[in-house]
Design an enzyme around this catalytic site. Structure first.
Site, PDB file in Angstrom:
ATOM      1  N   LYS A  28       0.638  -1.603  -0.225  1.00  0.00           N
ATOM      2  CA  LYS A  28      -0.577   0.298   0.382  1.00  0.00           C
ATOM      3  C   LYS A  28       0.881   1.633   0.260  1.00  0.00           C
ATOM      4  CE  LYS A  28      -3.709   2.533   0.854  1.00  0.00           C
ATOM      5  NZ  LYS A  28      -4.721   1.734   2.032  1.00  0.00           N
TER       6      LYS A  28
ATOM      7  N   HIS B 208      -6.276  10.844   7.325  1.00  0.00           N
ATOM      8  CA  HIS B 208      -6.269   9.804   8.242  1.00  0.00           C
ATOM      9  C   HIS B 208      -7.149  10.451   9.163  1.00  0.00           C
ATOM     10  CE1 HIS B 208      -3.711   7.133   6.022  1.00  0.00           C
ATOM     11  NE2 HIS B 208      -2.143   7.256   6.732  1.00  0.00           N
TER      12      HIS B 208
END
Length: 289
Positions: free
Chosen positions: A64, A160
């Protein structure tokens, strides 16, 4: 940190993704052997700055990474059409202690100079801060808000779950990079990509994409099944915030990039190349085998 789960015959596939709730939610079923026919996974948890470096060094089978790192790794890695993070209303934020702070000549902390967040920041700054900021410093994303709060840097570019928690640090949102991107392009915001080594072969790559897509759909079908994995790696994140994080970053683009998802990735990298921020990529570089 590594966690190996053997669910099929043969050597486990080496993969790295973050401990953030969206990644553990997406990969829970696959990592725990619940996706029929999927290869075993040898999982390493690492922040995005670390996985970007792994990709540039060609270290693991599947990673990722930030979309921003693709121009440097697409010769060795293929972009999988699923499993990543794109969306709307989910872009990085620039935070300050003082509302409306002028960033010209200021110090800004960012999570990685090869992150998509930083690329979006540079594109935003090119439009609204032609005089430029002062110094850019790289910090792990979980250290950025404390650094801004404590006055060690003037501003921080956050990603995030910081979108949901920055007010707890007494901080203010100066600008939303995703909002700027969406208003300028009309496209979703490309954040994190799943890539796999081309040397695995086209058939294997298609199997990996199918496994990732199945893992996403299994997580949606039974959200409770992933909760232990999410909580175990969420770094003491409040469960409500973890659920908000998953709801924002795991969406239809996670199951399939689709036409608009690919358009967003091409648009980001094309604009960044025009600004001299990344190397230009070949027209077919994003094509999936």
């Amino acid at each position: 940190m590594s966690n190996t789960t053997t669910v099929t015959d043969g050597e486990a596939l080496k993969i790295a993704y973050s401990p953030c709730p969206n990644d553990t939610f997406v990969f829970d079923a696959w990592a725990h052997g619940r996706v029929p026919g999927a290869p075993a996974l040898d999982v390493t948890f690492a922040d995005i700055d670390i996985t970007n470096g792994m990709a540039e060094r060609g270290e693991l089978d599947v990673l990722k990474v930030s979309y921003a790192v693709l121009p440097w790794v697409l010769e060795e890695y293929a972009l999988l059409p699923c499993g990543g993070a794109l969306g709307r209303g989910c872009g990085p934020l620039v935070l300050t202690r003082e509302p409306g702070l002028d960033l010209v000549g200021r110090t800004v902390a960012v999570p990685s100079e090869r992150s998509t967040a930083y690329l979006l920041f540079r594109l935003w700054a090119a439009d609204v801060l032609p005089e430029g900021v002062g110094e850019v410093v790289v910090l792990p994303f979980h250290e950025i808000m404390p650094a801004v709060r404590d006055g060690r840097v003037d501003a921080g570019l956050v990603i995030h779950e910081a979108r949901f928690t920055y007010q707890d640090y007494g901080l203010h949102c100066l600008a939303d990079m995703g909002e700027h991107w969406e208003s300028a392009t009309g496209l979703p915001i490309p954040l994190g990509a799943i890539i796999a080594k081309r040397s695995l072969g086209a058939e294997r790559l298609r199997e990996l994409a199918a496994s990732a897509r199945a893992s996403v759909r299994m997580a949606w079908d039974d959200p409770q099944a992933s909760r232990p994995y999410v909580r175990a790696h969420a770094q003491e994140l409040d469960p409500v915030v973890a659920d908000q994080h998953i709801g924002l970053y795991v969406n239809e683009f996670t199951a399939d990039l689709g036409e608009s998802g690919y358009a967003a990735v091409r648009g980001l990298l094309t604009r960044a190349a025009a600004e001299g921020l990344v190397p230009a990529i070949a027209p077919d570089a994003l094509a999936f085998p």
